[in-house]
Design an enzyme around this catalytic site. Structure first.
Site, short mmCIF file in Angstrom:
data_model
loop_
_atom_site.label_atom_id
_atom_site.label_comp_id
_atom_site.label_asym_id
_atom_site.label_seq_id
_atom_site.Cartn_x
_atom_site.Cartn_y
_atom_site.Cartn_z
N HIS A 67 -77.39 -63.30 -47.47
CA HIS A 67 -78.55 -62.84 -46.70
C HIS A 67 -78.83 -61.37 -46.98
O HIS A 67 -77.93 -60.55 -47.09
CB HIS A 67 -78.39 -63.11 -45.20
CG HIS A 67 -77.27 -62.39 -44.51
ND1 HIS A 67 -77.45 -61.16 -43.90
CD2 HIS A 67 -75.98 -62.72 -44.30
CE1 HIS A 67 -76.31 -60.79 -43.34
NE2 HIS A 67 -75.40 -61.71 -43.57
N ASP A 185 -72.30 -56.05 -45.01
CA ASP A 185 -72.69 -57.37 -44.52
C ASP A 185 -74.21 -57.45 -44.59
O ASP A 185 -74.90 -56.87 -43.76
CB ASP A 185 -72.20 -57.53 -43.08
CG ASP A 185 -72.70 -58.80 -42.40
OD1 ASP A 185 -73.10 -59.73 -43.12
OD2 ASP A 185 -72.71 -58.84 -41.16
N GLU A 219 -80.63 -64.16 -41.19
CA GLU A 219 -79.28 -64.58 -40.85
C GLU A 219 -78.75 -63.87 -39.61
O GLU A 219 -78.08 -64.48 -38.77
CB GLU A 219 -78.34 -64.34 -42.04
CG GLU A 219 -76.99 -65.03 -41.92
CD GLU A 219 -75.93 -64.22 -41.16
OE1 GLU A 219 -74.87 -64.78 -40.84
OE2 GLU A 219 -76.18 -63.03 -40.88
N GLU A 220 -79.02 -62.57 -39.49
CA GLU A 220 -78.44 -61.79 -38.39
C GLU A 220 -78.94 -62.23 -37.02
O GLU A 220 -78.35 -61.88 -36.00
CB GLU A 220 -78.72 -60.29 -38.59
CG GLU A 220 -78.00 -59.65 -39.76
CD GLU A 220 -76.49 -59.58 -39.59
OE1 GLU A 220 -75.98 -60.05 -38.55
OE2 GLU A 220 -75.81 -59.09 -40.51
N ASP A 240 -70.37 -64.72 -47.49
CA ASP A 240 -70.54 -63.71 -46.45
C ASP A 240 -69.18 -63.10 -46.15
O ASP A 240 -68.15 -63.54 -46.66
CB ASP A 240 -71.15 -64.35 -45.19
CG ASP A 240 -72.01 -63.38 -44.39
OD1 ASP A 240 -71.73 -62.17 -44.43
OD2 ASP A 240 -72.94 -63.84 -43.71
N HIS A 320 -70.02 -54.92 -38.83
CA HIS A 320 -71.12 -54.54 -37.94
C HIS A 320 -70.96 -53.12 -37.41
O HIS A 320 -71.60 -52.74 -36.42
CB HIS A 320 -71.29 -55.54 -36.78
CG HIS A 320 -71.99 -56.79 -37.20
ND1 HIS A 320 -72.58 -57.66 -36.31
CD2 HIS A 320 -72.22 -57.33 -38.43
CE1 HIS A 320 -73.13 -58.67 -36.97
NE2 HIS A 320 -72.90 -58.49 -38.26
#
Length: 343
Positions: A67, A185, A219-220, A240, A320
């Site tokens: 992503h 990410d 995606e998030e 991922d 994150h």
């Protein structure tokens, strides 16, 4: 392995702001990459990009996904003091971006720099209040790098509710092989995917079966791979991050293979197949369970896709937040993908 080429892709991707909902520029980057290599691709209505390279077996098709969207924020409120409150895009702790430089992307294509601060950021001005303030979203605001003093000043700049906010990545690549940045990410994995595509072309790799490379953009927020997946997909594999932390097995030096996330187990046979591939080629891997995690593979399955599904990728520390991985983890991930598509 050509580390410089991989670093190039990752750095270029990280230099393009792409919080979920604001991904057009990074989608163009992927499309231009595919065009320059004469690879067949399609673009979905909501912006996902899928490329296809045909293999010997055109029936048992695999779709890989990564992503291109990242965490970020949106302007929630224009405050009377000339500052901005925010609403977060994606799930993360707001204190991880406290004091971070950011860019406001307006709807009329202007950009303004600023800094996200808590509302009592100075020890000298607020003493213990600054230390004790609750680190919750409502206690943060963007201080804009313009001479603004009230709500009207902000309006005059053209900033409005719903404008996008991206945070500086602070990308660093060390001589010891560590990559540090926000938004590894999933841009580290996107870089891996581009590298694999180049590897296939430059080395004239004969694929055992047809491969789709899907680049999703939501995606998030949970629906990245909910559509636009070829119906002939038999195996859907999300590339991922692997989660690092206490009671986790993953490291920054291995490819991390997820056996279960917050939604339940991944396909047992497919996981065992990956394990055997790793053992055959001495690929360093770790098996793990991610209890606070979801992926594009789950989005695909929930959309009704009848396919075996799996997830693996580089191990990333402080996910994150301000993230870190090592080139070894990316290399092991690349090895496993190439082994799979050639087998």
């Amino acid at each position: 392995m050509n580390y410089n080429l991989l670093y190039k892709y990752i750095k270029e991707l990280l230099s393009i702001p792409s919080p979920t909902g604001y991904t057009e520029d990074v989608e163009k980057y992927v499309v231009n990459f595919l065009k320059s290599r004469d690879i067949r691709y399609k673009i979905a209505n909501k912006g996902s990009v899928i490329a296809t390279i045909e293999g010997k077996d055109k029936i048992n098709v695999t779709t890989f996904s990564t992503h291109v969207d990242t965490l970020g924020a949106m302007v929630k409120e224009i405050k009377e003091n000339g500052r901005l409150s925010v609403s977060l895009i994606g799930d993360y702790v707001i204190s991880s971006v406290e004091g971070e430089c950011c860019t406001i992307h307006t709807k009329n294509n202007k950009k303004y720099e600023g800094t996200l601060q808590n509302i009592k950021p100075s020890i000298h001005a607020y003493a213990n209040e600054s230390k004790q303030i609750d680190r919750s979203t409502e206690n943060y605001e963007i201080v804009i790098d313009e001479e603004v003093f009230c709500k009207a000043d902000i309006n005059n700049l053209g900033i409005d509710v719903g404008d996008m906010v991206s945070f500086d990545t602070r990308t660093r690549i060390t001589s010891s092989g560590f990559i540090k940045s926000r938004y590894l990410d999933d841009k580290a994995a996107v870089g891996v995917m581009l590298y694999v595509i180049d590897y296939i072309i430059l080395n004239e790799i004969s694929l055992s079966h047809t491969i789709n490379f899907l680049f999703t953009n939501y995606e998030e927020v949970g629906h990245g791979a909910s559509a636009f997946i070829p119906k002939d997909t038999m195996n859907f594999i999300a590339i991922d991050l692997g989660c690092l932390g206490e009671k986790q097995n993953s490291t920054e030096y291995d490819v991390s293979i997820c056996t279960k996330d917050s939604n339940g187990p991944y396909d047992y046979k497919l996981i065992n197949y990956f394990i055997n591939l790793c053992k055959e080629d001495s690929i360093n891997y770790k098996l793990d369970i991610y209890d606070n995690y979801g992926s594009d593979a789950i989005s695909a399955i929930r959309s009704g896709l009848d396919a075996k599904f799996a997830l693996f990728g580089p191990g990333i520390y402080a996910s994150h937040g301000y993230e870190r991985t090592h080139i070894k983890s990316l290399e092991e991930t690349i090895k496993l993908i190439i082994k799979y598509i050639s087998n």
